[in-house]
Write an enzyme that holds these catalytic residues in place. Structure first.
Site, short mmCIF file in Angstrom:
data_model
loop_
_atom_site.label_atom_id
_atom_site.label_comp_id
_atom_site.label_asym_id
_atom_site.label_seq_id
_atom_site.Cartn_x
_atom_site.Cartn_y
_atom_site.Cartn_z
N GLY A 11 -45.16 -1.03 13.76
CA GLY A 11 -46.31 -1.91 13.71
C GLY A 11 -46.01 -3.39 13.86
N SER A 12 -44.91 -3.73 14.57
CA SER A 12 -44.62 -5.16 14.72
C SER A 12 -45.68 -5.84 15.61
CB SER A 12 -43.21 -5.38 15.26
OG SER A 12 -43.10 -4.95 16.58
N ASN A 13 -46.15 -5.13 16.63
CA ASN A 13 -47.21 -5.72 17.47
C ASN A 13 -48.51 -5.85 16.69
OD1 ASN A 13 -46.39 -6.15 20.46
ND2 ASN A 13 -45.40 -4.22 19.88
N LYS A 64 -58.30 17.84 20.35
CA LYS A 64 -58.28 16.37 20.41
C LYS A 64 -59.70 15.80 20.31
CE LYS A 64 -55.57 14.48 23.49
NZ LYS A 64 -54.58 13.41 23.44
N MET A 89 -48.46 6.83 20.13
CA MET A 89 -47.74 7.71 21.04
C MET A 89 -48.53 9.00 21.30
SD MET A 89 -45.39 5.60 21.57
CE MET A 89 -43.96 6.30 22.40
N LEU A 91 -51.81 10.63 24.04
CA LEU A 91 -52.72 10.39 25.16
C LEU A 91 -54.15 10.26 24.64
CD1 LEU A 91 -51.50 12.93 27.88
CD2 LEU A 91 -51.21 10.45 27.86
N ILE A 92 -54.89 9.35 25.25
CA ILE A 92 -56.31 9.17 24.89
C ILE A 92 -57.13 10.20 25.69
CG2 ILE A 92 -58.24 7.53 24.96
CD1 ILE A 92 -56.07 6.69 22.98
N ASN A 106 -53.03 -0.94 26.66
CA ASN A 106 -51.77 -0.40 26.14
C ASN A 106 -50.63 -1.33 26.53
OD1 ASN A 106 -49.99 1.55 24.95
ND2 ASN A 106 -49.45 2.27 27.01
N HIS A 108 -46.35 -1.32 27.05
CA HIS A 108 -45.26 -0.37 27.24
C HIS A 108 -43.96 -1.13 27.55
CE1 HIS A 108 -43.45 3.49 28.12
NE2 HIS A 108 -42.90 2.91 29.18
C1 GAR Z 1 -43.65 -1.07 21.51
O1 GAR Z 1 -42.42 -1.47 22.06
C2 GAR Z 1 -44.55 -0.52 22.58
O2 GAR Z 1 -44.35 -1.13 23.82
C3 GAR Z 1 -44.14 0.94 22.60
O3 GAR Z 1 -43.99 1.26 21.24
C4 GAR Z 1 -43.47 0.12 20.56
C5 GAR Z 1 -44.23 -0.06 19.27
O4 GAR Z 1 -43.61 -1.04 18.50
N1 GAR Z 1 -45.10 1.76 23.25
C6 GAR Z 1 -44.81 2.78 24.04
O5 GAR Z 1 -43.67 3.17 24.24
C7 GAR Z 1 -46.01 3.47 24.69
N2 GAR Z 1 -45.58 4.46 25.59
P1 GAR Z 1 -44.28 -1.61 17.18
O6 GAR Z 1 -44.72 -0.39 16.34
O7 GAR Z 1 -43.20 -2.38 16.50
O8 GAR Z 1 -45.45 -2.45 17.60
#
Ligand code: GAR
EC number: 2.1.2.2
Length: 189
Positions: A11-13, A64, A89, A91-92, A106, A108
């Site tokens: 969850g850093s983002n 789903k 992680m 699919l929607i 999203n 990536h």
């Molecule tokens: C992020 O690096 C994001 O780009 C990736 O998961 C990480 C979540 O980091 N997403 C994917 O790989 C989607 N296919 P976070 O939990 O620290 O935000």
């Protein structure tokens, strides 16, 4: 603009987006965290910031469509206008895609269409590419597909391992995702 963040991991983002929203740097209100993993650390981050969490257990549902209907219900109750996937992680499905057509983002950790799916940074290192990066795109029914909104490249230096690259990618994500969200709010994208 009311947004919900969907996350399954650290969850850093989420943290950066929710903090910037609370500090008034971003013109959004994070109304909800949607989480599908029981022990995902992102939930503590949401609690610390006072963001309500909707956590569901996918295996408790047969389809789903059933859990997405529950998610849709809470999104509507919170008047959410934009969905921001940040390490969700999964699919929607059609239920959410139809309700939020063109309004699901999203992020990536690769230059899509290269290295979609899990472990994108490891995939890039395995492939010995010299450049990888970050992609922000609109979500469709595919895995890390959908129209690309923004990309930024990162050179992989000689001898760098996954954790070194991940650190740089994370910094890039934390800068780029709020920027794109703000541009969407302002109608610039
Ligand atoms: C992020 O690096 C994001 O780009 C990736 O998961 C990480 C979540 O980091 N997403 C994917 O790989 C989607 N296919 P976070 O939990 O620290 O935000």
């Amino acid at each position: 603009m009311n947004i919900a963040v969907f996350a399954s991991g650290s969850g850093s983002n989420f943290d950066v987006i929710a903090r910037q929203a609370q500090e008034g740097i971003l013109d959004v209100k994070v109304k909800l965290l949607v989480c599908d993993k029981e022990h995902a650390p992102v939930q503590q981050k949401a609690q610390a910031l006072g963001v309500p969490v909707f956590r569901f257990v996918p295996s408790n549902y047969e389809h789903k469509e059933d859990f997405e209907k529950d998610i849709l219900h809470v999104l509507h109750e919170a008047d959410v206008e934009l969905l921001v996937l940040a390490g969700y992680m999964r699919l929607i499905g059609p239920t959410l895609l139809q309700a939020y057509e063109g309004k699901i983002l999203n992020i990536h950790p690769s230059l899509l269409p290269a290295f979609p799916g899990k472990d994108a940074i490891e995939q890039a290192l395995q492939a010995n590419v010299k450049v990888t990066g970050v992609t922000i795109h609109l979500v469709d029914e595919g895995m890390d597909t959908g129209p690309i909104i923004e990309q930024e490249a990162l050179r992989i230096e000689e001898g760098e391992d996954a954790s070194a690259v991940q650190k740089k990618i994370q910094q890039m994500e934390h800068r780029l995702y709020p920027q794109v969200i703000q541009q969407i709010v302002k109608g610039e994208i």
